[in-house]
Design an enzyme around this catalytic site. Sequence first.
Site, short mmCIF file in Angstrom:
data_model
loop_
_atom_site.label_atom_id
_atom_site.label_comp_id
_atom_site.label_asym_id
_atom_site.label_seq_id
_atom_site.Cartn_x
_atom_site.Cartn_y
_atom_site.Cartn_z
N ALA A 1 0.77 -1.35 0.08
CA ALA A 1 -0.04 -0.01 0.11
C ALA A 1 1.11 1.37 0.12
O ALA A 1 0.17 2.04 0.09
CB ALA A 1 -1.09 -0.60 1.54
N ASP A 2 2.29 1.67 -0.57
CA ASP A 2 2.70 2.65 -0.27
C ASP A 2 4.20 2.10 -1.44
O ASP A 2 5.63 1.85 -1.35
CB ASP A 2 3.66 2.25 1.34
CG ASP A 2 4.69 3.77 1.34
OD1 ASP A 2 4.30 5.03 0.63
OD2 ASP A 2 5.06 3.62 2.56
N PRO A 3 3.53 1.96 -2.91
CA PRO A 3 4.38 1.85 -3.50
C PRO A 3 4.97 3.15 -4.56
O PRO A 3 5.43 3.07 -5.59
CB PRO A 3 3.32 0.42 -4.77
CG PRO A 3 2.30 1.82 -4.80
CD PRO A 3 1.78 1.96 -2.50
N HIS A 4 5.97 3.57 -3.66
CA HIS A 4 6.94 4.76 -4.06
C HIS A 4 7.84 4.29 -4.62
O HIS A 4 8.32 2.65 -3.95
CB HIS A 4 7.09 5.77 -3.65
CG HIS A 4 7.85 5.35 -1.96
ND1 HIS A 4 9.06 5.13 -1.66
CD2 HIS A 4 7.38 5.51 -0.50
CE1 HIS A 4 9.59 5.13 -0.58
NE2 HIS A 4 7.95 4.87 0.39
N ASN B 1 10.86 2.01 -2.65
CA ASN B 1 10.26 1.00 -2.22
C ASN B 1 10.15 -0.73 -3.09
O ASN B 1 9.60 -1.34 -2.99
CB ASN B 1 8.77 1.15 -1.48
CG ASN B 1 8.92 1.69 0.07
OD1 ASN B 1 10.03 1.16 0.72
ND2 ASN B 1 7.43 2.05 0.44
#
Length: 177
Positions: free
Chosen positions: A47-50, A53
């Site tokens: 849920a944090d695919p920056h 990452n």
Amino acid sequence: VVMDYIDGISIADPERLVAEGYDLEKIGAAIVEDYSTQVLDDGFFHADPHSGNIRVRDDKIVWIDFGMMGILDANERETMKSAVRAIALKDTQKLVDCILMIGDCKKEIDYSAFCNDMDKFVNQYLSVPYAQIDVAKLVQDMFSICHVYSISLPKGISMLARSMMTIEGTLTALDPN
């Protein structure tokens, strides 16, 4: 706290990826494929695919930092698949049904007005090429319509919406095409 060192080239460094012989378009496609599988098949997604990452190692996508994960149950996944098909087919009625199936209506809604607003939404976003769609605005507009009608969506769907906005920015930075 760092648990392990994960080797690979960060997608935040596209110049290095190209220098190492990687094709940014193929990397972007692989990320989309992985992410879609997480969401639609597994129901457990990053849920944090920056860009910090996501790495590339040995021609494979490597996801790191699983501090924020989203979960969709089987019903939510099937409904999301139906909603995506409905949007692709400009089937507003099916999209409305999907929203009402997984949403929690806090009050009685004006069904006709809701359908009209969703029809405007679908036509607004599907009248332009995909590359020109602002996913963040699309998601925000969808949630705004639901808010007007006091429809709350499950936590997993909210996390998915947020992560979709993040991954759009990540992919655009990697390969604007």
